[in-house]
Scaffold this active site. Sequence first.
Site, short mmCIF file in Angstrom:
data_model
loop_
_atom_site.label_atom_id
_atom_site.label_comp_id
_atom_site.label_asym_id
_atom_site.label_seq_id
_atom_site.Cartn_x
_atom_site.Cartn_y
_atom_site.Cartn_z
N LYS A 69 44.37 42.46 37.19
CA LYS A 69 43.79 41.21 37.69
C LYS A 69 43.46 40.28 36.52
O LYS A 69 43.05 40.74 35.45
CB LYS A 69 42.53 41.53 38.50
CG LYS A 69 41.95 40.36 39.29
CD LYS A 69 40.74 40.83 40.11
CE LYS A 69 40.13 39.72 40.92
NZ LYS A 69 38.96 40.17 41.71
N SER A 144 39.13 38.72 46.53
CA SER A 144 39.78 37.90 45.54
C SER A 144 40.92 38.58 44.77
O SER A 144 41.71 37.89 44.13
CB SER A 144 38.75 37.40 44.54
OG SER A 144 38.22 38.47 43.80
N SER A 168 36.21 42.47 47.14
CA SER A 168 37.42 41.88 46.56
C SER A 168 38.55 42.85 46.23
O SER A 168 39.65 42.42 45.91
CB SER A 168 37.07 41.09 45.30
OG SER A 168 36.54 39.83 45.64
#
Lengths: 484, 94
Positions: A69, A144, A168
Amino acid sequence: MNLYELTAHALTDKLHSGQISAETLYHSLNQRIKDNDGPVHAYVLFQEEFPGIQDSAPKKFRGLPVAVKDNICVKGMETTCCSRILKGFKPPYDATVIGKLRSQGMVVQGHTNMDEFAFGSSTENSCYGPTHNPWDLTRVPGGSSGGSAAAVAAHEAIWAIGSDTGGSIRQPAAFCGVVGLKPTYGRVSRYGLIAFASSLDQIGPITKDVQDAACLLGILAGHDPMDSTSGDLPVPDYASALGKDIKGLKIGVPKEYFIDGLAPEVRAAVEEAINLLKGMGATIVDISLPHTEYCVATYYIIATAEASSNLARYDGVRYGLRRTPPQPRKSAIVDMFEETRDQGFGEETKRRIMLGTFSLSSGYYDAFYLRGQKVRTLIKNDFDRAFEEVDAIVMPTSPTTAFKIGEKTNDPLAMYLSDIYTIFANLSGVPAISLPCGFSKEGLPIGLQVCAKAFDEEMMLRIAYQYEQKAGWYKETLKPRTKL
Amino acid sequence: MITKNTIQTIASLARMNLPDAELTALTHDLEAILNYIAKLEKLDTSAVTPTSHVLPLQNVFREDRVVPSLTQAEAVQMAITQKDGAFTVPQVIE
Protein backbone atom coordinates in the site's frame (compact mmCIF):
# COMPACT_ATOMS: atom_id res chain seq x y z
CA MET A 1 -2.06 -22.44 -14.99
CA ASN A 2 -0.26 -19.12 -14.98
CA LEU A 3 2.22 -18.49 -12.18
CA TYR A 4 0.48 -15.29 -11.07
CA GLU A 5 -2.72 -17.23 -10.36
CA LEU A 6 -1.10 -19.31 -7.62
CA THR A 7 -1.08 -18.74 -3.87
CA ALA A 8 2.18 -17.95 -2.09
CA HIS A 9 2.24 -21.33 -0.35
CA ALA A 10 1.85 -23.10 -3.70
CA LEU A 11 4.64 -21.01 -5.23
CA THR A 12 7.14 -21.65 -2.42
CA ASP A 13 7.31 -25.33 -3.47
CA LYS A 14 8.04 -24.39 -7.07
CA LEU A 15 10.67 -21.84 -6.01
CA HIS A 16 12.35 -24.32 -3.61
CA SER A 17 12.53 -27.12 -6.14
CA GLY A 18 14.02 -24.78 -8.72
CA GLN A 19 11.08 -25.36 -11.08
CA ILE A 20 10.82 -21.60 -11.44
CA SER A 21 13.11 -18.70 -10.60
CA ALA A 22 12.21 -15.63 -8.57
CA GLU A 23 12.92 -13.48 -11.58
CA THR A 24 10.56 -15.46 -13.83
CA LEU A 25 7.81 -15.11 -11.25
CA TYR A 26 8.44 -11.40 -10.89
CA HIS A 27 8.26 -10.80 -14.62
CA SER A 28 5.16 -12.98 -14.98
CA LEU A 29 3.42 -10.64 -12.52
CA ASN A 30 4.73 -7.52 -14.20
CA GLN A 31 3.36 -8.74 -17.52
CA ARG A 32 0.01 -9.50 -15.89
CA ILE A 33 -0.08 -5.96 -14.42
CA LYS A 34 0.71 -4.45 -17.82
CA ASP A 35 -1.97 -6.53 -19.57
CA ASN A 36 -4.64 -6.20 -16.95
CA ASP A 37 -4.26 -3.19 -14.68
CA GLY A 38 -5.52 -0.52 -17.09
CA PRO A 39 -9.22 -0.93 -16.24
CA VAL A 40 -8.57 -2.02 -12.61
CA HIS A 41 -5.95 0.58 -11.60
CA ALA A 42 -4.79 -1.30 -8.53
CA TYR A 43 -1.21 -0.01 -8.79
CA VAL A 44 0.05 3.55 -8.67
CA LEU A 45 3.65 2.46 -9.24
CA PHE A 46 5.34 -0.81 -10.16
CA GLN A 47 8.99 -1.66 -10.63
CA GLU A 48 9.96 -2.87 -14.11
CA GLU A 49 13.34 -4.15 -12.98
CA PHE A 50 13.67 -7.20 -10.77
CA PRO A 51 15.01 -5.62 -7.57
CA GLY A 52 17.30 -8.47 -6.49
CA ILE A 53 17.22 -10.53 -3.30
CA GLN A 54 19.11 -10.08 -0.04
CA ASP A 55 21.89 -12.73 -0.06
CA SER A 56 21.48 -13.77 3.57
CA ALA A 57 17.76 -14.51 3.17
CA PRO A 58 16.53 -17.97 4.21
CA LYS A 59 14.88 -20.26 1.69
CA LYS A 60 11.30 -20.41 2.94
CA PHE A 61 9.73 -17.34 1.28
CA ARG A 62 12.67 -16.36 -0.90
CA GLY A 63 11.70 -14.78 -4.20
CA LEU A 64 8.05 -14.03 -3.44
CA PRO A 65 6.90 -10.58 -4.57
CA VAL A 66 4.58 -8.44 -2.43
CA ALA A 67 2.36 -5.49 -3.38
CA VAL A 68 2.57 -2.68 -0.83
CA LYS A 69 0.00 0.00 0.00
CA ASP A 70 1.22 3.48 -0.89
CA ASN A 71 1.37 4.60 2.77
CA ILE A 72 4.15 2.17 3.77
CA CYS A 73 7.66 3.58 3.30
CA VAL A 74 9.92 1.74 0.87
CA LYS A 75 13.41 3.20 0.73
CA GLY A 76 13.97 5.10 -2.50
CA MET A 77 10.53 4.22 -3.93
CA GLU A 78 8.05 7.06 -4.30
CA THR A 79 5.57 6.75 -1.40
CA THR A 80 2.76 9.30 -1.50
CA CYS A 81 -0.34 8.10 0.44
CA CYS A 82 -1.98 8.91 -2.90
CA SER A 83 -1.86 12.61 -1.96
CA ARG A 84 -0.68 15.55 -4.03
CA ILE A 85 1.09 16.85 -0.93
CA LEU A 86 3.56 13.92 -0.99
CA LYS A 87 4.10 13.65 -4.77
CA GLY A 88 7.72 12.85 -5.46
CA PHE A 89 8.51 11.82 -1.87
CA LYS A 90 11.06 9.00 -1.72
CA PRO A 91 11.57 7.78 1.85
CA PRO A 92 15.18 7.63 3.04
CA TYR A 93 14.41 4.46 5.03
CA ASP A 94 12.35 1.25 4.91
CA ALA A 95 9.35 0.66 7.18
CA THR A 96 10.10 -2.15 9.66
CA VAL A 97 7.71 -4.48 7.81
CA ILE A 98 9.55 -3.85 4.53
CA GLY A 99 12.85 -4.70 6.25
CA LYS A 100 11.23 -7.94 7.48
CA LEU A 101 10.03 -8.84 3.98
CA ARG A 102 13.48 -8.16 2.53
CA SER A 103 15.23 -10.23 5.21
CA GLN A 104 13.01 -13.15 4.12
CA GLY A 105 14.20 -12.66 0.54
CA MET A 106 10.92 -11.15 -0.60
CA VAL A 107 10.71 -8.30 -3.12
CA VAL A 108 8.40 -5.29 -3.45
CA GLN A 109 6.38 -5.41 -6.68
CA GLY A 110 5.04 -1.88 -6.39
CA HIS A 111 2.80 0.54 -4.55
CA THR A 112 -0.98 0.10 -4.60
CA ASN A 113 -3.75 2.67 -4.78
CA MET A 114 -5.60 3.90 -1.69
CA ASP A 115 -7.84 6.67 -0.41
CA GLU A 116 -5.68 9.74 0.30
CA PHE A 117 -3.98 9.18 3.70
CA ALA A 118 -6.31 6.14 4.08
CA PHE A 119 -9.31 8.45 4.50
CA GLY A 120 -12.13 6.55 2.84
CA SER A 121 -13.97 3.31 2.27
CA SER A 122 -13.91 3.13 -1.52
CA THR A 123 -10.46 4.14 -2.90
CA GLU A 124 -12.21 6.99 -4.71
CA ASN A 125 -10.31 9.65 -2.71
CA SER A 126 -6.98 8.99 -4.46
CA CYS A 127 -5.14 11.78 -6.27
CA TYR A 128 -4.42 9.18 -8.98
CA GLY A 129 -8.11 8.37 -9.57
CA PRO A 130 -10.16 5.41 -8.30
CA THR A 131 -9.48 1.67 -8.36
CA HIS A 132 -12.20 -0.50 -9.92
CA ASN A 133 -13.48 -3.74 -8.42
CA PRO A 134 -12.19 -6.69 -10.50
CA TRP A 135 -15.54 -8.51 -10.04
CA ASP A 136 -17.48 -5.59 -11.55
CA LEU A 137 -15.55 -2.65 -12.91
CA THR A 138 -18.44 -0.24 -12.29
CA ARG A 139 -18.10 -0.83 -8.54
CA VAL A 140 -15.63 0.25 -5.87
CA PRO A 141 -13.09 -2.23 -4.47
CA GLY A 142 -13.71 -0.90 -0.94
CA GLY A 143 -11.12 1.06 0.92
CA SER A 144 -8.90 2.40 1.94
CA SER A 145 -6.59 -0.52 0.93
CA GLY A 146 -8.65 -0.99 -2.26
CA GLY A 147 -5.58 -1.17 -4.51
CA SER A 148 -4.02 -4.00 -2.50
CA ALA A 149 -7.29 -5.98 -2.38
CA ALA A 150 -8.02 -5.45 -6.10
CA ALA A 151 -4.45 -6.42 -7.04
CA VAL A 152 -4.77 -9.75 -5.20
CA ALA A 153 -8.29 -10.40 -6.55
CA ALA A 154 -7.23 -9.63 -10.14
CA HIS A 155 -4.20 -11.95 -9.84
CA GLU A 156 -1.93 -8.92 -10.24
CA ALA A 157 -0.26 -9.70 -6.91
CA ILE A 158 0.49 -12.97 -5.15
CA TRP A 159 -0.20 -11.23 -1.87
CA ALA A 160 -0.19 -7.72 -0.51
CA ILE A 161 0.03 -5.61 2.61
CA GLY A 162 -2.38 -2.89 3.61
CA SER A 163 -3.23 -0.87 6.69
CA ASP A 164 -6.42 -0.92 8.76
CA THR A 165 -7.56 1.99 10.95
CA GLY A 166 -11.33 1.37 10.87
CA GLY A 167 -11.69 -1.56 8.45
CA SER A 168 -9.37 -0.55 5.62
CA ILE A 169 -8.00 -4.09 5.14
CA ARG A 170 -11.12 -6.14 5.92
CA GLN A 171 -13.81 -4.21 4.04
CA PRO A 172 -11.91 -4.14 0.70
CA ALA A 173 -11.04 -7.83 1.21
CA ALA A 174 -14.77 -8.56 1.58
CA PHE A 175 -15.68 -6.48 -1.49
CA CYS A 176 -12.98 -8.13 -3.62
CA GLY A 177 -13.46 -11.76 -2.49
CA VAL A 178 -10.03 -12.13 -0.85
CA VAL A 179 -8.73 -12.60 2.71
CA GLY A 180 -7.80 -9.54 4.81
CA LEU A 181 -6.41 -9.62 8.34
CA LYS A 182 -6.13 -6.80 10.87
CA PRO A 183 -3.77 -7.94 13.62
CA THR A 184 -4.11 -7.03 17.31
CA TYR A 185 -3.03 -3.44 17.95
CA GLY A 186 0.69 -3.79 18.79
CA ARG A 187 1.20 -7.12 16.99
CA VAL A 188 2.92 -5.50 13.95
CA SER A 189 5.29 -2.53 14.06
CA ARG A 190 3.92 0.75 12.71
CA TYR A 191 7.39 2.22 12.13
CA GLY A 192 7.41 3.56 8.57
CA LEU A 193 3.62 3.39 8.19
CA ILE A 194 2.64 6.98 7.42
CA ALA A 195 0.40 7.77 10.38
CA PHE A 196 -3.37 8.29 10.13
CA ALA A 197 -4.64 7.57 13.68
CA SER A 198 -1.79 6.28 15.81
CA SER A 199 -3.91 4.51 18.44
CA LEU A 200 -5.88 2.59 15.78
CA ASP A 201 -3.55 1.92 12.81
CA GLN A 202 -2.24 -1.60 12.10
CA ILE A 203 -0.49 -3.10 9.07
CA GLY A 204 -1.74 -6.51 7.92
CA PRO A 205 -1.87 -9.03 5.06
CA ILE A 206 -4.30 -9.22 2.12
CA THR A 207 -4.05 -12.66 0.53
CA LYS A 208 -5.75 -15.24 -1.67
CA ASP A 209 -6.41 -17.64 1.21
CA VAL A 210 -6.17 -18.04 4.99
CA GLN A 211 -2.96 -20.08 4.90
CA ASP A 212 -1.17 -17.25 3.10
CA ALA A 213 -2.56 -14.74 5.62
CA ALA A 214 -1.14 -16.85 8.47
CA CYS A 215 2.29 -17.06 6.74
CA LEU A 216 2.48 -13.36 5.97
CA LEU A 217 1.34 -12.34 9.46
CA GLY A 218 4.13 -14.49 10.88
CA ILE A 219 6.65 -12.51 8.83
CA LEU A 220 5.24 -9.08 9.69
CA ALA A 221 4.61 -9.63 13.41
CA GLY A 222 6.91 -8.98 16.34
CA HIS A 223 8.27 -6.42 18.74
CA ASP A 224 10.18 -3.46 17.32
CA PRO A 225 12.17 -1.00 19.43
CA MET A 226 11.32 1.63 16.79
CA ASP A 227 7.62 1.35 17.71
CA SER A 228 7.18 1.59 21.47
CA THR A 229 3.53 0.49 21.13
CA SER A 230 4.49 -2.87 19.61
CA GLY A 231 3.91 -5.76 22.00
CA ASP A 232 6.99 -7.51 23.40
CA LEU A 233 5.57 -11.00 22.98
CA PRO A 234 6.83 -14.07 21.12
CA VAL A 235 5.38 -14.63 17.62
CA PRO A 236 3.64 -18.03 17.38
CA ASP A 237 3.91 -20.25 14.31
CA TYR A 238 0.53 -19.19 12.94
CA ALA A 239 0.50 -21.72 10.10
CA SER A 240 0.74 -24.61 12.57
CA ALA A 241 -2.47 -23.44 14.33
CA LEU A 242 -4.56 -23.92 11.19
CA GLY A 243 -4.99 -27.68 11.22
CA LYS A 244 -6.83 -28.09 14.54
CA ASP A 245 -10.58 -28.70 14.25
CA ILE A 246 -13.09 -26.40 15.93
CA LYS A 247 -15.10 -28.98 17.89
CA GLY A 248 -16.22 -27.59 21.23
CA LEU A 249 -15.15 -24.00 20.54
CA LYS A 250 -17.61 -21.35 21.63
CA ILE A 251 -18.36 -18.87 18.89
CA GLY A 252 -20.36 -15.76 19.73
CA VAL A 253 -22.87 -14.15 17.37
CA PRO A 254 -23.66 -10.55 18.41
CA LYS A 255 -27.30 -9.65 17.81
CA GLU A 256 -26.40 -5.97 17.25
CA TYR A 257 -24.72 -6.92 13.95
CA PHE A 258 -27.88 -8.44 12.45
CA ILE A 259 -30.10 -5.39 12.24
CA ASP A 260 -31.95 -3.25 9.67
CA GLY A 261 -29.54 -2.06 7.02
CA LEU A 262 -27.86 -5.46 6.70
CA ALA A 263 -28.49 -6.54 3.10
CA PRO A 264 -30.65 -9.74 3.03
CA GLU A 265 -28.14 -11.56 0.81
CA VAL A 266 -25.28 -10.74 3.18
CA ARG A 267 -27.35 -11.84 6.17
CA ALA A 268 -28.26 -15.12 4.46
CA ALA A 269 -24.64 -15.90 3.54
CA VAL A 270 -23.33 -15.13 7.03
CA GLU A 271 -26.12 -17.13 8.69
CA GLU A 272 -25.31 -20.05 6.42
CA ALA A 273 -21.66 -19.76 7.47
CA ILE A 274 -22.70 -19.79 11.14
CA ASN A 275 -24.77 -22.95 10.52
CA LEU A 276 -21.78 -24.58 8.89
CA LEU A 277 -19.57 -23.71 11.89
CA LYS A 278 -22.22 -25.30 14.11
CA GLY A 279 -22.24 -28.40 11.92
CA MET A 280 -18.46 -28.58 12.31
CA GLY A 281 -18.87 -28.94 16.07
CA ALA A 282 -18.64 -25.36 17.34
CA THR A 283 -21.12 -24.18 19.96
CA ILE A 284 -22.91 -21.05 18.76
CA VAL A 285 -23.65 -18.57 21.56
CA ASP A 286 -25.93 -15.55 21.18
CA ILE A 287 -24.14 -12.57 22.69
CA SER A 288 -24.70 -8.84 23.05
CA LEU A 289 -22.27 -5.99 22.45
CA PRO A 290 -24.55 -3.23 23.73
CA HIS A 291 -22.45 -0.22 22.65
CA THR A 292 -22.20 -1.26 18.99
CA GLU A 293 -24.44 1.59 17.79
CA TYR A 294 -21.90 4.12 19.12
CA CYS A 295 -18.86 2.71 17.26
CA VAL A 296 -19.05 4.92 14.15
CA ALA A 297 -19.59 8.16 16.08
CA THR A 298 -16.77 7.34 18.52
CA TYR A 299 -14.44 6.38 15.72
CA TYR A 300 -14.97 9.56 13.72
CA ILE A 301 -14.11 11.65 16.78
CA ILE A 302 -10.97 9.74 17.76
CA ALA A 303 -9.66 8.93 14.28
CA THR A 304 -10.06 12.48 12.95
CA ALA A 305 -8.60 14.06 16.11
CA GLU A 306 -5.48 11.90 15.79
CA ALA A 307 -5.36 12.49 12.04
CA SER A 308 -5.55 16.27 12.34
CA SER A 309 -2.59 16.13 14.69
CA ASN A 310 -0.60 13.65 12.54
CA LEU A 311 -1.19 15.66 9.36
CA ALA A 312 0.11 18.88 10.91
CA ARG A 313 3.54 17.80 9.62
CA TYR A 314 2.58 18.49 6.00
CA ASP A 315 3.43 22.16 5.90
CA GLY A 316 5.77 22.56 2.93
CA VAL A 317 8.88 22.85 5.12
CA ARG A 318 10.81 19.59 4.79
CA TYR A 319 9.50 17.46 1.92
CA GLY A 320 6.65 17.03 -0.55
CA LEU A 321 4.74 19.96 -1.97
CA ARG A 322 5.48 23.64 -1.25
CA ARG A 323 3.28 26.44 -2.55
CA THR A 324 3.07 30.16 -1.93
CA PRO A 325 0.02 32.30 -2.80
CA PRO A 326 0.26 34.77 -5.72
CA GLN A 327 -0.54 37.68 -3.36
CA PRO A 328 0.69 37.87 0.27
CA ARG A 329 -2.10 37.46 2.86
CA LYS A 330 -0.62 37.00 6.34
CA SER A 331 3.09 36.43 7.02
CA ALA A 332 5.31 34.77 4.41
CA ILE A 333 5.63 31.56 6.43
CA VAL A 334 1.93 31.23 7.30
CA ASP A 335 1.02 31.95 3.69
CA MET A 336 3.30 29.08 2.67
CA PHE A 337 1.77 26.66 5.24
CA GLU A 338 -1.76 27.52 4.18
CA GLU A 339 -1.28 27.55 0.43
CA THR A 340 0.64 24.25 0.55
CA ARG A 341 -2.16 22.59 2.53
CA ASP A 342 -4.98 24.18 0.48
CA GLN A 343 -3.49 22.85 -2.75
CA GLY A 344 -1.95 19.63 -1.44
CA PHE A 345 -4.90 18.05 0.39
CA GLY A 346 -8.03 16.62 -1.24
CA GLU A 347 -11.61 17.25 -0.17
CA GLU A 348 -12.02 14.35 2.28
CA THR A 349 -8.63 15.03 3.88
CA LYS A 350 -9.64 18.64 4.55
CA ARG A 351 -12.98 17.46 5.95
CA ARG A 352 -11.27 15.11 8.41
CA ILE A 353 -8.64 17.64 9.46
CA MET A 354 -11.47 20.10 10.11
CA LEU A 355 -13.53 17.62 12.13
CA GLY A 356 -10.49 16.56 14.17
CA THR A 357 -9.34 20.11 14.81
CA PHE A 358 -12.89 20.97 15.88
CA SER A 359 -13.19 18.16 18.43
CA LEU A 360 -9.76 18.95 19.90
CA SER A 361 -10.33 22.69 20.10
CA SER A 362 -10.91 24.57 23.31
CA GLY A 363 -14.60 24.69 24.19
CA TYR A 364 -15.43 21.47 22.32
CA TYR A 365 -12.80 19.09 23.72
CA ASP A 366 -14.83 17.71 26.66
CA ALA A 367 -18.05 17.30 24.69
CA PHE A 368 -16.34 15.57 21.75
CA TYR A 369 -12.82 14.17 22.10
CA LEU A 370 -12.97 13.30 25.80
CA ARG A 371 -16.47 11.85 25.48
CA GLY A 372 -15.27 9.79 22.50
CA GLN A 373 -12.42 8.33 24.56
CA LYS A 374 -14.84 7.44 27.34
CA VAL A 375 -17.25 5.69 24.98
CA ARG A 376 -14.23 3.87 23.58
CA THR A 377 -13.77 2.38 27.07
CA LEU A 378 -17.40 1.19 27.07
CA ILE A 379 -16.94 -0.43 23.64
CA LYS A 380 -13.74 -2.15 24.74
CA ASN A 381 -15.49 -3.38 27.92
CA ASP A 382 -18.19 -5.01 25.75
CA PHE A 383 -15.49 -7.13 24.10
CA ASP A 384 -13.65 -7.94 27.33
CA ARG A 385 -16.93 -9.25 28.75
CA ALA A 386 -17.81 -11.20 25.60
CA PHE A 387 -14.42 -12.94 25.53
CA GLU A 388 -14.96 -14.20 29.08
CA GLU A 389 -17.76 -16.27 27.58
CA VAL A 390 -16.65 -17.16 24.03
CA ASP A 391 -13.47 -18.07 22.11
CA ALA A 392 -14.28 -16.01 19.04
CA ILE A 393 -16.99 -13.81 17.54
CA VAL A 394 -18.34 -13.92 13.97
CA MET A 395 -20.30 -11.28 12.09
CA PRO A 396 -20.56 -9.81 8.58
CA THR A 397 -17.58 -7.70 7.43
CA SER A 398 -19.77 -5.15 5.67
CA PRO A 399 -23.54 -4.58 5.63
CA THR A 400 -23.57 -4.66 1.81
CA THR A 401 -21.59 -5.95 -1.15
CA ALA A 402 -19.45 -3.53 -3.20
CA PHE A 403 -21.35 -0.35 -4.08
CA LYS A 404 -21.22 1.60 -7.34
CA ILE A 405 -18.43 4.07 -8.06
CA GLY A 406 -19.81 7.55 -7.28
CA GLU A 407 -22.74 6.23 -5.24
CA LYS A 408 -21.63 7.68 -1.90
CA THR A 409 -19.14 10.39 -2.86
CA ASN A 410 -21.58 13.24 -2.20
CA ASP A 411 -22.68 11.95 1.19
CA PRO A 412 -19.74 11.67 3.62
CA LEU A 413 -21.92 10.31 6.44
CA ALA A 414 -23.29 7.47 4.26
CA MET A 415 -19.68 6.62 3.35
CA TYR A 416 -18.66 6.63 7.05
CA LEU A 417 -21.55 4.29 7.90
CA SER A 418 -20.23 1.68 5.46
CA ASP A 419 -17.53 0.97 8.12
CA ILE A 420 -20.17 0.12 10.71
CA TYR A 421 -19.12 -3.55 11.14
CA THR A 422 -15.34 -3.18 11.17
CA ILE A 423 -14.59 -0.22 13.46
CA PHE A 424 -15.02 -2.18 16.71
CA ALA A 425 -11.74 -4.06 16.20
CA ASN A 426 -9.68 -0.86 15.99
CA LEU A 427 -11.40 0.82 18.94
CA SER A 428 -11.00 -2.27 21.14
CA GLY A 429 -7.65 -3.41 19.69
CA VAL A 430 -8.70 -7.02 18.95
CA PRO A 431 -7.62 -8.91 15.80
CA ALA A 432 -10.16 -9.62 13.03
CA ILE A 433 -10.08 -11.35 9.65
CA SER A 434 -12.44 -11.20 6.66
CA LEU A 435 -12.78 -14.15 4.31
CA PRO A 436 -15.20 -15.02 1.49
CA CYS A 437 -18.49 -16.69 2.53
CA GLY A 438 -20.53 -16.53 -0.66
CA PHE A 439 -21.78 -14.37 -3.50
CA SER A 440 -24.76 -12.14 -4.13
CA LYS A 441 -27.16 -12.86 -7.00
CA GLU A 442 -25.18 -10.32 -9.02
CA GLY A 443 -22.04 -12.37 -8.46
CA LEU A 444 -20.41 -10.02 -5.94
CA PRO A 445 -18.36 -11.51 -3.08
CA ILE A 446 -19.59 -11.43 0.54
CA GLY A 447 -17.24 -11.38 3.53
CA LEU A 448 -17.43 -13.22 6.85
CA GLN A 449 -15.59 -11.62 9.75
CA VAL A 450 -14.01 -13.62 12.58
CA CYS A 451 -12.44 -11.94 15.60
CA ALA A 452 -10.73 -13.20 18.72
CA LYS A 453 -9.31 -11.67 21.87
CA ALA A 454 -6.18 -9.52 21.80
CA PHE A 455 -3.03 -11.42 20.69
CA ASP A 456 -5.03 -14.60 19.98
CA GLU A 457 -4.67 -14.52 16.20
CA GLU A 458 -4.15 -18.30 16.31
CA MET A 459 -7.75 -18.88 17.42
CA MET A 460 -9.08 -16.55 14.75
CA LEU A 461 -6.97 -18.13 11.99
CA ARG A 462 -7.87 -21.66 13.05
CA ILE A 463 -11.62 -20.96 12.79
CA ALA A 464 -11.18 -19.04 9.53
CA TYR A 465 -9.08 -21.80 7.95
CA GLN A 466 -11.38 -24.63 9.03
CA TYR A 467 -14.38 -22.74 7.69
CA GLU A 468 -12.61 -21.87 4.43
CA GLN A 469 -11.64 -25.51 3.76
CA LYS A 470 -15.10 -26.85 4.59
CA ALA A 471 -17.11 -24.17 2.76
CA GLY A 472 -14.88 -24.22 -0.31
CA TRP A 473 -15.57 -20.69 -1.58
CA TYR A 474 -11.88 -20.38 -2.42
CA LYS A 475 -12.52 -22.64 -5.42
CA GLU A 476 -14.62 -19.79 -6.84
CA THR A 477 -12.56 -16.83 -5.67
CA LEU A 478 -9.26 -18.30 -6.82
CA LYS A 479 -10.54 -19.27 -10.25
CA PRO A 480 -8.32 -17.99 -13.00
CA ARG A 481 -9.92 -14.98 -14.60
CA THR A 482 -9.03 -13.86 -18.07
CA LYS A 483 -8.15 -10.34 -19.04
CA LEU A 484 -10.48 -7.78 -17.47
CA MET B 1 -25.58 24.36 15.28
CA ILE B 2 -22.24 25.16 13.68
CA THR B 3 -21.71 28.48 11.91
CA LYS B 4 -19.55 29.40 8.96
CA ASN B 5 -17.63 31.66 11.32
CA THR B 6 -16.68 28.72 13.55
CA ILE B 7 -15.62 26.78 10.47
CA GLN B 8 -13.42 29.66 9.36
CA THR B 9 -11.74 29.79 12.81
CA ILE B 10 -11.17 26.02 12.77
CA ALA B 11 -9.69 26.22 9.26
CA SER B 12 -7.30 28.89 10.43
CA LEU B 13 -6.26 26.75 13.44
CA ALA B 14 -5.59 23.91 10.99
CA ARG B 15 -3.51 26.24 8.80
CA MET B 16 -5.86 26.23 5.85
CA ASN B 17 -7.23 29.25 4.00
CA LEU B 18 -10.31 27.87 2.32
CA PRO B 19 -12.32 29.65 -0.36
CA ASP B 20 -15.89 30.61 0.46
CA ALA B 21 -17.46 27.75 -1.47
CA GLU B 22 -15.38 25.17 0.44
CA LEU B 23 -16.28 26.80 3.77
CA THR B 24 -19.99 26.62 2.92
CA ALA B 25 -19.74 22.96 1.90
CA LEU B 26 -17.74 22.07 5.02
CA THR B 27 -20.24 23.85 7.28
CA HIS B 28 -23.00 21.70 5.81
CA ASP B 29 -20.96 18.43 5.98
CA LEU B 30 -19.67 18.98 9.52
CA GLU B 31 -23.11 19.89 10.75
CA ALA B 32 -24.51 16.58 9.46
CA ILE B 33 -21.62 14.62 10.95
CA LEU B 34 -21.79 16.40 14.33
CA ASN B 35 -25.56 15.81 14.49
CA TYR B 36 -24.86 12.12 14.03
CA ILE B 37 -22.09 12.16 16.65
CA ALA B 38 -24.49 13.82 19.12
CA LYS B 39 -25.98 10.35 19.74
CA LEU B 40 -23.10 9.82 22.21
CA GLU B 41 -24.84 12.30 24.53
CA LYS B 42 -27.39 9.59 25.29
CA LEU B 43 -24.74 7.75 27.32
CA ASP B 44 -23.85 8.64 30.89
CA THR B 45 -20.04 8.72 30.82
CA SER B 46 -19.49 10.66 34.06
CA ALA B 47 -17.92 7.69 35.85
CA VAL B 48 -16.04 6.22 32.85
CA THR B 49 -12.24 6.41 32.50
CA PRO B 50 -11.18 7.53 29.01
CA THR B 51 -9.18 5.11 26.80
CA SER B 52 -6.40 6.79 24.86
CA HIS B 53 -4.72 3.48 24.11
CA VAL B 54 -5.78 -0.17 24.22
CA LEU B 55 -2.53 -1.77 25.38
CA PRO B 56 -1.58 -1.88 29.07
CA LEU B 57 1.69 -0.08 28.30
CA GLN B 58 3.23 2.71 30.33
CA ASN B 59 6.50 4.58 30.11
CA VAL B 60 8.37 2.56 27.50
CA PHE B 61 12.02 3.50 28.06
CA ARG B 62 15.20 2.71 26.18
CA GLU B 63 18.88 3.16 26.92
CA ASP B 64 20.05 6.68 26.19
CA ARG B 65 22.84 5.87 23.77
CA VAL B 66 23.80 6.81 20.25
CA VAL B 67 22.77 4.29 17.59
CA PRO B 68 23.25 4.46 13.81
CA SER B 69 20.75 6.78 12.15
CA LEU B 70 20.30 8.81 8.96
CA THR B 71 23.17 11.10 8.07
CA GLN B 72 22.44 14.81 7.76
CA ALA B 73 22.75 14.51 3.99
CA GLU B 74 20.17 11.68 3.92
CA ALA B 75 17.84 13.61 6.22
CA VAL B 76 17.70 16.66 3.95
CA GLN B 77 17.74 14.62 0.75
CA MET B 78 14.02 15.30 0.12
CA ALA B 79 14.23 18.96 1.17
CA ILE B 80 12.31 21.37 -1.04
CA THR B 81 15.03 23.97 -0.55
CA GLN B 82 18.17 23.61 1.55
CA LYS B 83 21.30 25.44 2.53
CA ASP B 84 24.36 24.03 4.31
CA GLY B 85 22.52 20.80 5.17
CA ALA B 86 19.53 22.61 6.70
CA PHE B 87 15.95 23.14 5.48
CA THR B 88 15.25 26.70 4.39
CA VAL B 89 11.89 28.47 4.65
CA PRO B 90 10.57 31.96 3.86
CA GLN B 91 11.64 34.63 6.32
CA VAL B 92 9.88 34.11 9.68
CA ILE B 93 10.80 37.31 11.54
CA GLU B 94 10.00 40.44 9.57
